[in-house]
Write a protein that holds these residues in place. Structure first.
Motif, short mmCIF file in Angstrom:
data_model
loop_
_atom_site.label_atom_id
_atom_site.label_comp_id
_atom_site.label_asym_id
_atom_site.label_seq_id
_atom_site.Cartn_x
_atom_site.Cartn_y
_atom_site.Cartn_z
N VAL A 235 4.92 -36.81 29.49
CA VAL A 235 3.97 -37.91 29.71
C VAL A 235 3.94 -38.84 28.49
CG1 VAL A 235 1.58 -38.52 30.26
CG2 VAL A 235 2.57 -36.36 31.11
N PRO A 236 4.36 -40.10 28.63
CA PRO A 236 4.25 -41.05 27.52
C PRO A 236 2.78 -41.33 27.20
CG PRO A 236 5.68 -41.88 29.28
CD PRO A 236 4.93 -40.71 29.84
N LEU A 237 2.48 -41.52 25.92
CA LEU A 237 1.10 -41.72 25.50
C LEU A 237 0.77 -43.17 25.21
CD1 LEU A 237 0.63 -38.64 23.14
CD2 LEU A 237 0.12 -38.85 25.58
N LEU A 238 1.75 -44.04 25.26
CA LEU A 238 1.48 -45.47 25.09
C LEU A 238 2.67 -46.26 25.62
CD1 LEU A 238 1.98 -46.56 21.37
CD2 LEU A 238 2.82 -44.42 22.30
N ALA A 239 2.40 -47.51 25.98
CA ALA A 239 3.44 -48.39 26.50
C ALA A 239 3.43 -49.68 25.71
CB ALA A 239 3.19 -48.68 27.98
N ALA A 250 7.72 -44.25 23.89
CA ALA A 250 7.30 -42.99 24.47
C ALA A 250 7.95 -42.76 25.83
CB ALA A 250 5.77 -42.96 24.60
N SER A 251 8.08 -43.80 26.64
CA SER A 251 8.73 -43.65 27.95
C SER A 251 10.21 -43.29 27.80
CB SER A 251 8.57 -44.92 28.78
OG SER A 251 7.24 -45.07 29.24
N LEU A 269 5.12 -44.69 32.02
CA LEU A 269 3.85 -45.36 31.78
C LEU A 269 4.09 -46.86 31.66
CD1 LEU A 269 0.79 -45.17 31.11
CD2 LEU A 269 1.46 -44.99 28.70
N PRO A 270 3.71 -47.63 32.66
CA PRO A 270 3.96 -49.08 32.59
C PRO A 270 2.94 -49.78 31.70
CG PRO A 270 2.89 -48.55 34.66
CD PRO A 270 3.13 -47.24 33.96
N GLY A 283 1.68 -46.09 39.64
CA GLY A 283 2.30 -45.35 38.55
C GLY A 283 1.41 -45.32 37.32
N LEU A 284 0.77 -46.43 37.02
CA LEU A 284 -0.14 -46.49 35.89
C LEU A 284 -1.32 -45.54 36.10
CD1 LEU A 284 -1.16 -47.69 33.22
CD2 LEU A 284 -2.14 -49.58 34.54
#
Length: 425
Positions: A235-239, A250-251, A269-270, A283-284
């Motif tokens: 899971v990415p924590l920022l975009a 992160a993505s 994570l968009p 998705g967000l």
């Protein structure tokens, strides 16, 4: 006596040596090569050799030459004078000739730091800092230099655990001071993060990932496994807004981990600017929901360039980050506008935080960031928040995260640890 016996035994011994150095089991090797476990057992125990095509695949997968595996070409293990760093040094056989000169330069630069104990200032007399960075990246990522051991400073680890009893894991790389301002620090810390923390993390439903070069190398050095992360969501924590994408978002790291570890999946994570369709909005929403169910989190930090190396901010000091292009210009502006720079605690997930762990600014190009309250909740109650950091300019930020219990696990270098222990709680 079988005249091939010595050749076969040499092959098995060399294969066992490189598997041990990389922390790979026979089953994991079989999975990576898409062969049966009995095939690998045949190589290791019963004197069998792979056919030509499989030998080439095996050598490529392990980043060693086929000649070395067969005992034709030596591959020497190296260590620095103090013996706290060991590595295998060899330009892979598949590297074309026109790239070998650049790799040879990278090996020479690495040896000047690690074997000859030269400082960054001395090496820069001959090479520009950008050349040094590019050359070191090339040898690490190509496998021309493979770190196989980094000593830990157990004294500093014990002192940190005494100071902060809530620490679940504490790893301190015993890194000499002269490696400052090079990727070598990041490589040694990433090696320990991958082998001591990430490799021990199993059967997690969701693992959160920050961004940055050191975390990227941690991911790249992680050992692919057939079962360790089956069912795990990365899971990415920022975009980031598209114009400000870096090489280590992160993505991107989530996708990298999903590719390296069969059975796991990457969450995308968009950035809010991308959410123009219902699919992106969905998705967000899903990624944001999963942020609340994280069991393990890996993050890094940044800080300012402390000219006195004591962790104090200066009026003319600028926010510094080696992880983002052009030294993160938006965060530099945010830092410049802070009224009280002496209260600046550091950067975490593109938030600027003060000494109390409160958000005092953020990167305007970052969006969909995880709430720091989630990190505190995971750290305090349900799981592990591991901070991976190398280089002294990240020391104050690391200290801030510890003092405010935003993290409960560390993989850092010895200078950061020394700085933290010198502070008065």
């Amino acid at each position: 006596m079988n005249p091939n016996r010595f050749v076969v035994t040499g092959f098995a011994d060399r294969l066992a040596e490189v598997l041990h150095a990389k922390g790979l089991s026979q089953s994991q090797l079989a999975t990576r090569l898409a062969v049966s476990r009995s095939t690998v057992t045949g190589w290791m125990r019963y004197g069998k050799l792979p056919d030509g095509s499989l030998l080439a695949q095996l050598a490529d997968e392990l980043k060693v030459s086929a000649d070395w595996l067969l005992g034709i070409q030596p591959q020497h293990e190296q260590q620095n004078p103090s013996g706290n760093i060991r590595w295998i040094e060899q330009i892979p056989a598949y590297i074309p000739d026109f790239q070998r000169e650049a790799l040879a330069t990278g090996i020479d630069i690495f040896r000047r730091f690690v074997v000859e104990n030269q400082s960054a200032f001395e090496v820069r007399d001959e090479h520009h800092s950008q050349v040094i960075r590019a050359a070191l990246q090339s040898v690490f990522r190509s496998g021309a230099i493979q770190i196989i051991q980094v000593s830990r400073n157990e004294t500093l680890e014990k002192s940190l655990k005494t100071r902060y009893p809530f620490l679940k894991q504490c790893v301190v790389a015993d890194v000499p001071e002269q490696y400052d301002d090079t990727l070598i620090r990041a490589e040694l810390v990433a090696f320990l993060a991958a082998n001591e923390i990430l490799s021990q993390t199993i059967h997690q439903g969701a693992i959160g990932l920050g961004s940055g070069y050191t975390l990227a190398r941690t991911c790249e050095l992680s050992i692919p496994s057939g079962a360790q992360f089956v069912g795990t969501y990365w899971v990415p924590l920022l975009a980031f807004a598209r114009p400000n994408w870096s090489l280590y978002t992160a993505s991107d790291l989530a996708r990298l981990m999903a590719m390296r570890h069969p059975g796991s999946r990457a969450v995308y994570l968009p950035h809010p600017d991308e959410c123009v369709s219902e699919a992106m909005k969905s998705g967000l929403h899903e990624a944001t929901r999963m942020m609340g169910n994280l069991q393990t989190i890996f993050v890094s930090v940044s800080g300012v360039d402390r000219r006195d190396r004591q962790g104090d901010a200066h009026f003319f000091a600028e926010f510094r980050s080696a992880d983002y292009e052009l030294e993160a210009p938006d965060l530099r502006l945010e830092y410049a506008q802070l009224a009280d720079k002496n209260a600046f605690g550091g950067e975490l997930l593109r938030y600027l935080i003060n000494e109390h762990g409160e958000i005092v600014g953020r990167d305007p190009d970052a969006g969909s960031q995880v709430d720091l309250a989630i990190l505190r909740h995971v750290s305090d109650r349900v799981g592990t928040v591991c901070l991976v950091a190398a280089s002294p300019y990240k020391a104050r930020a690391t200290y801030t995260c510890l003092e405010n219990r935003i993290v409960n696990a560390l993989v850092i270098d010895s200078e950061i640890a020394t700085y933290i222990l010198a502070q008065h709680p």
